[in-house]
Design a protein around this motif. Structure first.
Motif, PDB file in Angstrom:
ATOM      1  N   ASP A 120      30.292 -12.437 -27.713  1.00 18.69           N
ATOM      2  CA  ASP A 120      29.982 -12.489 -28.767  1.00 18.69           C
ATOM      3  C   ASP A 120      28.611 -11.903 -28.449  1.00 18.69           C
ATOM      4  N   VAL A 121      28.870 -11.739 -27.120  1.00 17.00           N
ATOM      5  CA  VAL A 121      26.446 -11.187 -26.561  1.00 17.00           C
ATOM      6  C   VAL A 121      27.135 -10.144 -25.596  1.00 17.00           C
ATOM      7  N   VAL A 122      26.075  -9.513 -25.181  1.00 15.96           N
ATOM      8  CA  VAL A 122      25.760  -8.659 -23.728  1.00 15.96           C
ATOM      9  C   VAL A 122      24.572  -9.241 -23.527  1.00 15.96           C
ATOM     10  N   LEU A 123      24.815  -9.046 -22.837  1.00 14.46           N
ATOM     11  CA  LEU A 123      23.006  -9.830 -22.395  1.00 14.46           C
ATOM     12  C   LEU A 123      22.980  -8.711 -20.980  1.00 14.46           C
ATOM     13  N   THR A 124      21.632  -7.591 -20.813  1.00 17.81           N
ATOM     14  CA  THR A 124      21.400  -7.460 -20.472  1.00 17.81           C
ATOM     15  C   THR A 124      20.325  -7.271 -19.802  1.00 17.81           C
ATOM     16  N   ASP A 125      19.690  -6.344 -18.588  1.00 11.81           N
ATOM     17  CA  ASP A 125      18.214  -6.301 -18.691  1.00 11.81           C
ATOM     18  C   ASP A 125      17.748  -5.185 -18.781  1.00 11.81           C
ATOM     19  N   PRO A 126      17.317  -4.617 -19.253  1.00 14.38           N
ATOM     20  CA  PRO A 126      17.279  -2.661 -19.925  1.00 14.38           C
ATOM     21  C   PRO A 126      15.986  -2.000 -19.069  1.00 14.38           C
ATOM     22  N   ALA A 127      15.794  -2.504 -17.823  1.00 14.81           N
ATOM     23  CA  ALA A 127      15.017  -1.158 -16.641  1.00 14.81           C
ATOM     24  C   ALA A 127      16.950  -0.668 -16.050  1.00 14.81           C
ATOM     25  N   ASN A 128      18.107  -0.504 -16.664  1.00 16.12           N
ATOM     26  CA  ASN A 128      18.529   0.370 -16.089  1.00 16.12           C
ATOM     27  C   ASN A 128      18.692   0.612 -18.088  1.00 16.12           C
ATOM     28  N   GLY A 129      19.500   0.960 -18.571  1.00 12.05           N
ATOM     29  CA  GLY A 129      20.124   1.532 -19.772  1.00 12.05           C
ATOM     30  C   GLY A 129      22.191   1.093 -19.824  1.00 12.05           C
ATOM     31  N   GLY A 130      22.306   0.987 -18.891  1.00 11.23           N
ATOM     32  CA  GLY A 130      23.991   0.550 -18.642  1.00 11.23           C
ATOM     33  C   GLY A 130      24.646  -0.386 -19.767  1.00 11.23           C
TER      34      GLY A 130
END
Length: 525
Positions: A146-156
């Motif tokens: 339903d969603v991707v939760l990520t930390d944009p300190a990297n672009g993976g």
């Protein structure tokens, strides 16, 4: 009167809300960033959601197994393991202590550039491995997240979300281009200081010059570090001509680890949700041995010191100076330190490998927090109202502490000239000058005075994106505009040209009338 079973069921479905269990894919940033991401992951699990976390085989912080989330381990060196960061921190301390300020700053920037270039290269190798693994990609697509939760300190996580076509939510303070606000929100350099300039929102003329130069050089540096890696992947997997950073700017929601008791006032956007201090919570009782040590301090109270996980030990001579300064104080000291026991360590100082930092900060006997300036620790200090003596080492720590200094709640020291006298004087100043504690307690009251807990707010908005398949109505499309459109340079040029042509027309008209009058006068003569 007895109700039938169908009637009871109908009644319950009307008056008891149905929980929606969603599927969440988490692509975290390792190290201390995982500490706060884990708080979100565990809370999402408690709310009934199915959470899957992608980790590297050499992950430092992220456990292989957990009762709170499923794990996908990618058997690739992610580049961000413990040895990498510890070696990096040691080199930074060495550079800061061995060189003059100007050369030290330049050398430090070059060291940061090289290490971050290597780190983002490794992240991209992980992404290529994932995208080229047909079985893994099939399982990710079939899971229908339903969603991707990520930390944009990297672009993976950014590339993965766009590749899967899944709504994207950030747990953010930084992107690969620096402080996250600068990626999406108007950021006038006249009063919005760029990290790590250590400026405030009240800048002199030369402060604004410095801020502008920081912006130009930093943006150039960030592009040198990340563009060679992410541009290739964006063109290869997302589409030709798609700029990698536009994928960041297209995120549905930015959960910003910021509270305006910490941040200076600045413009923001509708899809930015502030959750600064979301990891903070009331203190729990201390373990018995720590409670007994704290109680033994009497009226003098206790100082705690922690320089974060990355800085478990210091050069021996510096550790001796700190230990000697502590030994001359009447307060008891709890110092998180993993190095060899300093010879000058006083009887009032307890060395520990680990401390329950939040629980200690919430204890009524704690008077002062000696910190490296990590964001998590700063918010815990704000939450509990404990003033700070800061010793910044790397990354955003100096800028974080400069904000606390500007608010009158912290004394900041430079590790390059730190000795026992300077350290002791700083501690005594913060302990003996009431304004530090008064100001921090005021920030604590402001931070706590909210209609909704930051963690609850963050969870609500993650679930909002899941319920509505994104949040496009909150997201500006300004990032798609060419820069000359964004700043209306074409409009300004059109208006200036129109004004110039109009002025030229009237000048020519006047000149024509003047010439006509001269001709008539000549004929009459």
């Amino acid at each position: 009167m007895f109700l039938s079973l169908p009637s009871i069921f109908s009644f319950l479905t009307v008056f008891i809300p149905v929980a929606h269990s969603g599927k969440i894919l988490v692509f975290p940033h390792d190290g201390s960033h995982w500490v706060n991401m884990r708080v979100l992951v565990e809370e999402l699990h408690l709310q009934g959601h199915n959470v899957t976390v992608i980790r590297n085989a050499d992950s430092w912080y992220i456990s292989k197994t957990s009762p709170h989330y499923n794990v996908i381990t990618v058997d690739v060196d992610g580049g961000g393991n413990e040895d990498f960061f510890r070696a990096f921190v040691s080199e930074v301390i060495k550079i800061k202590r061995s060189m003059g300020s100007a050369w030290s700053h330049f050398a430090l920037q070059m060291e940061l550039k090289d290490k971050f270039y290597e780190l983002h290269k490794k992240v991209c190798e992980v992404i290529v491995f994932i995208f080229e693994n047909e079985d893994l990609m099939k399982s990710l697509k079939d899971a229908k997240y339903d969603v991707v939760l990520t930390d944009p300190a990297n672009g993976g996580g950014v590339l993965l979300a766009h590749y899967l076509g899944v709504p994207l939510v950030f747990n953010a303070r930084w992107t690969v281009h620096g402080e996250a606000h600068f990626a999406i929100a108007p950021s006038p350099l006249s009063y919005v200081p760029l990290s790590p300039s250590e400026l405030t929102d009240h800048m002199t003329f030369f402060g604004r010059v410095q801020n502008m130069l920081f912006y130009i050089t930093r943006m150039h540096l960030y592009k040198q570090i990340v563009e060679p890696h992410y541009s290739v992947l964006s063109n290869r997997y997302i589409g030709p001509g798609v700029h990698y950073f536009s994928l960041f700017q297209a995120a549905d929601l930015w959960l910003m680890r910021v509270d305006f008791v910490f941040e200076f006032p600045r413009p923001t956007m509708p899809n930015v949700v502030y959750m600064g201090g979301f990891q903070c919570k009331p203190a729990k009782p201390l373990p018995q041995h720590l409670e007994e040590f704290v109680q033994s301090s009497g009226d003098h109270g206790v100082i705690i010191m922690s320089l974060g996980t990355l800085i478990g030990e210091l050069p021996s001579d510096l550790a001796e100076e700190i230990a000697a300064a502590f030994g001359e104080l009447p307060q008891k000291v709890i110092w998180r330190y993993k190095g060899n026991k300093p010879a000058l360590l006083g009887n009032n100082t307890l060395l520990v490998d680990w401390m329950p930092q939040n629980d200690l900060l919430g204890h009524p006997s704690i008077k002062l927090f000696v910190s490296h300036g990590g964001t998590n620790g700063i918010y815990e200090a704000i939450y509990h109202g404990i003033p700070i003596v800061g010793i910044p080492i790397i990354f955003d720590q100096a800028d974080n502490l400069s904000r606390m200094r500007a608010k009158g709640v912290a004394k900041v020291l430079d590790v390059s000239d730190l000795d026992r006298k300077i350290f002791k004087n700083a501690i005594q100043e913060v302990l003996n000058e009431p304004s530090y504690t008064i100001n921090m307690q005021r920030l604590s009251r402001l931070h706590r005075d909210q209609p909704m807990k930051p963690l609850d707010r963050a969870i609500f908005w993650i679930e909002f994106v899941m319920r509505h398949k994104g949040a496009a109505h909150l997201r500006t499309e300004s990032y798609k505009l060419p820069w000359y459109f964004y700043y209306s340079l074409d409009v300004i040029l059109f208006l200036l040209t129109s004004a110039l042509l109009t002025l030229l027309f009237f000048v020519m008209l006047l000149w024509f009338c003047f010439r006509l009058c001269l001709k008539r006068k000549a004929k009459s003569d």
